[in-house]
Design an enzyme around this catalytic site. Structure first.
Site, short mmCIF file in Angstrom:
data_model
loop_
_atom_site.label_atom_id
_atom_site.label_comp_id
_atom_site.label_asym_id
_atom_site.label_seq_id
_atom_site.Cartn_x
_atom_site.Cartn_y
_atom_site.Cartn_z
CG ASP A 66 72.37 32.95 -38.52
OD1 ASP A 66 72.08 32.27 -39.51
OD2 ASP A 66 71.54 33.31 -37.66
CD GLN A 116 64.79 32.78 -38.34
OE1 GLN A 116 65.64 31.92 -38.11
NE2 GLN A 116 64.49 33.16 -39.57
CE LYS A 165 66.92 28.91 -40.12
NZ LYS A 165 67.15 30.31 -39.74
N1 GUN Z 1 66.01 35.46 -41.32
C1 GUN Z 1 66.04 35.21 -42.65
N2 GUN Z 1 67.13 34.47 -42.97
C2 GUN Z 1 67.80 34.26 -41.82
C3 GUN Z 1 69.01 33.56 -41.51
O1 GUN Z 1 69.70 32.99 -42.38
N3 GUN Z 1 69.38 33.57 -40.20
C4 GUN Z 1 68.65 34.21 -39.24
N4 GUN Z 1 69.10 34.16 -37.99
N5 GUN Z 1 67.54 34.86 -39.50
C5 GUN Z 1 67.11 34.88 -40.79
#
Ligand code: GUN
Length: 293
Positions: A120, A97, A53
């Site tokens: 998100d 995350q 990311k």
């Molecule tokens: N863990 C797995 N997929 C995601 C996501 O799209 N966002 C976040 N914050 N954590 C994740």
């Protein structure tokens, strides 16, 4: 006949090029888009995702910082950091995350993020807006799946979409997105989960089958109708002594057998994954734009 392979990377690159354009426009207007990511603990997959990311942000001129915290960080400390990020004019997007360590409530953490910075789309305000069809932040993986389908010429309108998995991150929001009365949606949706009886009965009626079960080999060829589009959201690490890293990535679908019956199928890796990141960049720029207004 083998299925068409739907690769996510070229579509993600197209979306990202559009987003990069917006970043340039914002910068000229004096706004430097900024994403703050919080990562608690040492889950190796989470570290890989967060690294990707951050790299993707930097490639198109979005400033990003990752706040790395040890596993035993108290929940209150994460809340204090979120409070600071919420109040900072410099920060447009905030992402925590998941998963978080067991002693931290992900619900309390997500609720503490300013909904206007919740790139998100996990905050209850944004989840509510998705239900009512108002504009808000849409979770990145399901938004990426919809975009991938539409841009690959497989419009879900009028189709029967069977989704396996009811997680807050993928299955549940995807069901809502695809049943909306909107272009690129208007699908009839069946949502299957761990308590569904006779899964195969449902999957055999799908025009589009989305598998987000989190378990390898959930779907075999005998569960897929001929010509069906199969979207594999699984990212499972399985031990492989022959692989450089000692493991390889595999989806939830038995790709080899299913590609013989499916009309189209996404690979793992290289299918949905790149789309998730493209949508995160899109949401971060959207956050910067709306906070600028
Ligand atoms: N863990 C797995 N997929 C995601 C996501 O799209 N966002 C976040 N914050 N954590 C994740």
């Amino acid at each position: 006949m083998s299925a068409q392979i739907i690769y996510g990377k070229p579509v993600a690159e197209l979306i990202t090029a559009e987003t990069a354009h917006e970043v340039e426009r914002l910068k000229k207007a004096g706004c430097q888009p900024h994403l703050s990511v919080i990562l608690v603990g040492d889950n190796p997959a989470s570290h890989t995702y967060v690294g990707r990311k951050q790299k993707a942000c930097n490639e198109i001129g979005i400033e990003s910082e990752t706040i790395l915290l040890p596993t035993d960080t108290p929940e209150a400390e994460v809340l204090t950091i979120l409070n600071r990020l919420n109040r900072s004019n410099k920060v447009h997007g905030i992402l925590v995350q998941l998963p978080l360590p067991d002693h931290i409530s992900s619900d309390r953490i997500i609720e503490a993020i300013d909904p206007q910075k919740d790139v998100d789309g996990f905050h209850p305000v944004n989840r509510g807006k998705l239900l009512t069809g108002e504009s808000g932040f849409v979770p990145c993986t399901p938004a990426g799946i919809q975009t991938l389908l539409v841009r690959s010429g497989i419009n879900p309108e009028g189709k029967h979409v069977v989704i396996i998995g009811r997680s807050m991150i993928v299955g549940l929001p995807l069901a809502v997105i695809l049943m909306q009365k909107k272009p690129g949606a208007n699908a009839t949706v069946t949502l299957c989960h761990t308590r569904t009886t006779d899964l195969k009965k449902h999957t055999l009626t799908a025009d589009i089958l989305v598998v987000a079960a989190g378990r390898p080999n959930t779907i075999h060829a005998d569960m897929v109708p001929r010509g069906c589009t199969v979207i594999d959201v699984g990212t499972n690490r399985v031990d492989d002594p022959q692989a450089k890293k000692g493991y390889r990535l595999t989806g939830d679908v038995d790709f080899e057998s299913v590609q013989e019956v499916a009309g189209a199928i996404t690979p793992v890796p290289g299918g949905v994954g790149p789309m998730t990141i493209a949508m995160l960049l899109h949401n971060t720029v959207k956050a910067a734009q709306s906070l600028l207004e």
